[in-house]
Design an enzyme around this catalytic site. Structure first.
Site, PDB file in Angstrom:
ATOM      1  CE1 TYR A   1       1.330  -3.655  -8.837  1.00  0.00           C
ATOM      2  CE2 TYR A   1       2.831  -2.804  -7.190  1.00  0.00           C
ATOM      3  CZ  TYR A   1       1.848  -2.833  -7.621  1.00  0.00           C
ATOM      4  OH  TYR A   1       0.618  -1.796  -7.457  1.00  0.00           O
TER       5      TYR A   1
ATOM      6  CE  LYS B   1       1.484  -0.566 -10.525  1.00  0.00           C
ATOM      7  NZ  LYS B   1       0.404   0.207 -11.266  1.00  0.00           N
TER       8      LYS B   1
END
Ligand code: NAD
Length: 463
Positions: free
Chosen positions: A369, A373
């Site tokens: 994640y 990002k």
């Protein structure tokens, strides 16, 4: 006797009709102007008062003189009431000295010196721009059914108001007459006013004040992951600001529910099911929006997923799944919408990144994640610089920890207490904390901004 009663009845009917009309006029003005602060320097009917209190927002207030008669038993209404001591003239001078401004002001032309009140209000800058002043008993000539002793607005006062270029005015002949004046910016004057720099700062860029420049009227937008959480809030914000919004989500039912919410608020909205990690789905969405509404002005690429595992245990399946949605899928969206925008010569792309692009949020473990990002930010910077000279701005928003279903997973839910200790603001973000940012980035007011990562995290990434 019958005739007498007939006359009495007619009078009563007439009075109640006058009151009703007056109340309806005020109601319409209130609905259009949505006042937060009202200055009431004359008596109004109970119906009008009730209506004003009902429409005032929770933090709104109605300021009046202690001599006006009220007896409200309803604490919710009394909370909004502010009674001031002194004569009306003293009250006006005191409020002007405090720099108070009002959205709506009521005065009565039959008061002893109404011109004085009018002048104090206008010279004291107490009627805010677009605010409305209502003058009761504003008739200037005798009307059928109205006693002369009621009194009318003097010629002198009529002349003062008529000559006032600061207010756009209308006089309604209903009842004893209502004058309504709306404060407007000064009209263009030639030669320019002395001492005034007639530039975009004074007049507003394109003639628009800053709040109007944030409006998105007629713009065409889509939001991915719009079926819940941050995307839903973005959809509402863009729609409230005037855009037509396509709500895109893997879950069609959720998308439809949000599109329905928007419709109920008078916003044109369509729901579409799509998995943004699939090129064909994204193409179908973009083609449909262009077929429906002719263009795409605002692309809000927000859909994302969060999975947790210690890095040594992170499977390629988790990595690929996360990247397929958060970065590859977002790129597919940017490219598809970007192509339409480049051919239009204008567009705003707003990607949802995360505070995780800047820091390593803990104690949860989310390598894929965080990395995806960080990729969203670099992609935003690259596209932002590559496309701006062809009219397409690309920016991203990095929220801190937002209270949405995404953080209600079994893995993340128990960590809330721990996170709070790391957030200077002392609380999680609400989706509403992000809404102004998306409107700003979608509006022409932010046209000089590109490749930016707008962090909204309550200060967490600074600690
Ligand atoms: N909630 C947070 O704390 C937080 C913090 C920073 C960033 N973000 C980011 O904000 C975005 C929205 O997060 P949220 O909290 O609203 O999440 P959420 O899980 O509440 O909502 C996400 C929505 O996206 C949809 N979606 C998921 N995958 C999709 C796909 N492949 N195609 C289309 N739709 C898909 C889901 O159905 C869901 O309706 C995500 O990109 C997330 O990474 C969230």
């Amino acid at each position: 006797m019958e005739t007498f009663q007939g006359v009495k009845l007619w009078k009563a009917d007439c009075e109640s009709t006058m009151e009703h009309t007056e109340n309806q006029v005020y109601k319409m003005v209130v609905q259009l102007t949505r006042p937060r602060k009202i200055l009431q320097l004359c008596s109004l009917s109970t119906d009008s008062m009730d209506m004003l209190y009902d429409y005032l927002p929770e933090d709104g207030c109605l300021v009046t003189s202690e001599f006006e008669k009220f007896s409200y038993e309803c604490p919710a209404k009394e909370r909004k009431l502010q009674k001031r001591k002194g004569t009306k003239e003293e009250i006006l001078k005191e409020l002007a000295a405090l720099g108070e401004q009002y959205d709506m002001v009521f005065i009565d032309a039959t008061e002893e010196n109404p011109i004085n009140y009018y002048n104090l209000i206008m010279s004291g800058n107490m009627l805010r721009m677009n605010g409305v002043i209502c003058v009761q008993n504003a008739s200037t000539s005798s009307q059928e059914g109205i006693d002369d002793e009621t009194g009318f607005m003097s010629k002198e006062m009529t002349d003062v108001i008529k000559a006032d270029a600061r207010v756009e005015q209308v006089k309604l002949p209903s009842g004893c007459g209502i004058f309504i004046g709306r404060r407007i910016p000064l009209p263009q004057t030639s030669p320019p006013l002395k001492g005034i720099v007639e530039d975009d700062v004074f007049r507003g860029f394109g003639g628009l004040g800053i709040l109007d420049r944030l409006r998105l009227d007629g713009k065409v937008a889509y939001v991915t992951g719009g079926g819940q959480g941050i995307g839903r809030a973005f959809g509402h914000a863009l729609g409230e600001a005037g855009a037509k919004v396509t709500i895109v989500d893997m879950d069609l039912q959720k998308a439809e529910a949000v599109a329905h919410e928007l419709h109920m608020k008078g916003i044109n909205s369509v729901a579409m099911a799509a998995d943004i990690s699939k090129e064909e789905d994204v193409k179908r969405v973009v083609d449909a929006i262009v077929a429906n509404w002719g263009r795409i002005d605002i692309a809000c690429n927000n859909a994302g997923i969060n999975m947790n595992s210690a890095s040594e245990d992170t499977t390629l399946e988790e990595w690929d799944k996360t990247f397929n949605v958060n970065l590859r899928g977002l790129f597919i969206c940017c490219q598809a919408a970007g192509r339409v925008m480049l051919s239009q010569g204008y567009g705003k792309i707003i990607n949802t990144a995360s505070m995780a692009s800047l820091i390593v949020p803990h104690p949860q473990k989310q390598l894929a994640y965080n990395t995806s990002k960080a990729g969203v930010v670099k992609l935003t910077q690259t596209l932002g610089t590559e496309w701006i000279d062809r009219g397409v701005r690309v920016n991203c928003i990095s929220p801190g920890i937002v209270d949405t279903p995404l953080i209600h997973s079994e893995a993340l839910k128990p960590l809330v207490k721990r996170w709070l200790a790391d957030i200077p603001a002392g609380c999680l973000a609400q989706v509403t904390d992000l809404q102004a940012a998306v409107v700003y980035l979608a509006s022409e007011a932010s046209d000089y901004m590109t490749g930016h990562n707008l962090v909204i995290d309550g200060g967490q990434s600074l600690w």
